[in-house]
Design an enzyme around this catalytic site. Structure first.
Site, PDB file in Angstrom:
ATOM      1  N   TYR A   1       5.231  -2.660   1.612  1.00 62.48           N
ATOM      2  CA  TYR A   1       4.822  -1.303   1.241  1.00 62.48           C
ATOM      3  C   TYR A   1       4.071  -0.631   2.389  1.00 62.48           C
ATOM      4  O   TYR A   1       4.402   0.488   2.800  1.00 62.48           O
ATOM      5  CB  TYR A   1       3.951  -1.362  -0.015  1.00 62.48           C
ATOM      6  CG  TYR A   1       3.464  -0.021  -0.497  1.00 62.48           C
ATOM      7  CD1 TYR A   1       4.281   0.804  -1.264  1.00 62.48           C
ATOM      8  CD2 TYR A   1       2.183   0.434  -0.185  1.00 62.48           C
ATOM      9  CE1 TYR A   1       3.839   2.045  -1.706  1.00 62.48           C
ATOM     10  CE2 TYR A   1       1.731   1.668  -0.621  1.00 62.48           C
ATOM     11  CZ  TYR A   1       2.562   2.467  -1.385  1.00 62.48           C
ATOM     12  OH  TYR A   1       2.116   3.692  -1.809  1.00 62.48           O
TER      13      TYR A   1
ATOM     14  N   SER B   1       0.171   7.097   2.163  1.00 61.63           N
ATOM     15  CA  SER B   1      -0.762   6.323   1.349  1.00 61.63           C
ATOM     16  C   SER B   1      -1.877   5.854   2.260  1.00 61.63           C
ATOM     17  O   SER B   1      -1.708   5.785   3.490  1.00 61.63           O
ATOM     18  CB  SER B   1      -0.041   5.115   0.739  1.00 61.63           C
ATOM     19  OG  SER B   1      -0.958   4.167   0.232  1.00 61.63           O
TER      20      SER B   1
END
Length: 283
Positions: A146, A133
Site C-alpha cells: 500500500y 495517504s
C-alpha cells in the site's frame, strides 16, 4: 474562478467514503460531477452528480469516460483520483498477485485515468488532484504494498506537476491520515484473510504484528476525521485559486509528515515501533 455550474469534475472511487463525500461536496458547490463507480446503485445521489461506470483498471471503461468528457460542451476543471484499496501483510507473506493488484488500482489506474483526461485538462487549464495517504510519507509495518504504491503516486505527482505546470495544468496531492470510512474495516478483514494464509513459521514471526497493526488501524480510524471533513479539504484542493502542492488531512497526517522531515530513519523506526507496541497489548 469561472462559474462552477459550467464545469465538469471527475471523481473516481465515488461509491463510498471520501470519494462519495467529495462528489457530494463538489456538487453542492455547483459543479457537474461525473462520479466513477463500479456499480451504478452504489453512486452517491445528489443534484449535480452523474454516475459513470468506472473500474480504473479496465481500459475500455477509462476510454468511455474520456469520450463522455470530450462529448460534453463544458470544460473539465479537475480530475480527483481517489479510487483505492488497502491490502496489508508482511512483505514476505503477501502473494505477488496481491502486490500487482495493489499497484494496478492504487497507481497504474490513476495514471491511466490521468493520461486519458489530460487532453481535456490541457484545453481547460484544469488540475489533477491525487488522493495519496500519510502512507505515502511513512511506511508502517505490513504496509509495504500500500505504502509502496502511495510513495510512487507521490513521485508521479511531482513529475507530472513539473511537466504540465508550464502548460497551465496544476497537480495537487491530498494526504489523508485516519478518516472514518469503510476502507479501514475492509483493510482489516483483508489483512486477517491474508494472515490466515501464512505458513506456521510466518505466523510465528508476524502474527502478533498483524494483530497490533489491525488494532492501530481501527483506533486511528475511530479517532479520525469524518469523510465529510476530508471532502472539504479535497474541495479546497480543487477550487483554490493558487493551491498548495500538498494538503495533509487530519492532525495525525500533519504530525507524521513533520516527523518524516526532521527525524533520521532510525529515530522514526523507534517512534513507529513504540506506537505498534502500545497496540500489541490490546490486539
Amino acid at each position: 474562478m469561472p462559474d462552477p455550474t459550467q464545469q465538469l469534475i471527475v471523481v473516481t472511487g465515488a461509491s463510498t467514503g471520501m470519494g462519495a463525500a467529495a462528489a457530494r461536496e463538489l456538487a453542492r458547490r455547483g459543479f457537474q460531477v461525473l462520479a466513477g463507480v463500479r456499480r451504478e446503485p452504489d453512486a452517491p445521489r445528489a443534484t449535480g452528480i452523474e454516475p459513470v461506470l468506472l473500474d480504473i483498471t479496465e481500459p475500455a471503461q477509462v476510454a468511455a469516460l474520456a469520450a463522455r468528457v470530450a462529448a460534453d460542451g463544458r470544460p473539465l476543471h479537475a480530475v480527483v483520483n481517489n479510487a483505492g484499496i488497502q491490502v496489508n501483510a508482511p512483505v514476505e507473506a503477501l502473494p505477488m498477485a496481491q502486490w500487482r493488484r495493489v499497484f494496478e488500482v492504487n497507481l497504474f489506474g490513476h495514471v491511466a485515468v490521468t493520461q486519458a483526461l489530460l487532453p481535456a485538462l490541457l484545453r481547460s487549464r484544469g488540475r489533477v488532484v491525487n488522493i495519496s495517504s500519510i502512507g505515502g510519507k511513512a511506511a508502517m509495518p505490513t504496509y509495504g504494498a500500500y505504502a509502496g504504491a502511495k510513495f510512487a503516486l507521490e513521485a508521479v505527482s511531482d513529475s507530472l506537476r513539473r511537466e504540465v505546470a508550464p502548460l497551465g495544468v496544476q497537480v495537487v496531492v491530498v494526504e489523508p491520515g485516519g478518516v472514518r470510512t469503510e476502507m479501514a474495516a475492509r483493510g482489516i478483514a483483508t489483512a486477517n484473510d491474508l494472515a490466515a494464509g501464512m505458513t506456521p513459521e510466518q505466523d510465528e514471526r508476524y502474527g502478533g504484528l498483524v494483530r497490533a497493526i489491525n488494532s492501530l488501524m481501527a483506533s486511528g480510524t475511530a479517532s479520525g476525521l469524518t469523510a465529510d471533513a476530508a471532502a472539504r479539504v479535497i474541495a479546497k484542493a480543487v477550487t483554490a485559486r493558487r493551491p498548495r502542492t500538498r494538503y495533509p488531512v487530519g492532525r495525525d497526517a500533519a504530525v507524521l509528515t513533520r516527523l518524516t522531515r526532521v527525524l533520521p530513519d532510525r529515530a522514526l523506526d523507534r517512534v513507529i515501533a513504540a506506537t505498534v507496541r502500545r497496540h500489541s497489548a490490546t490486539a
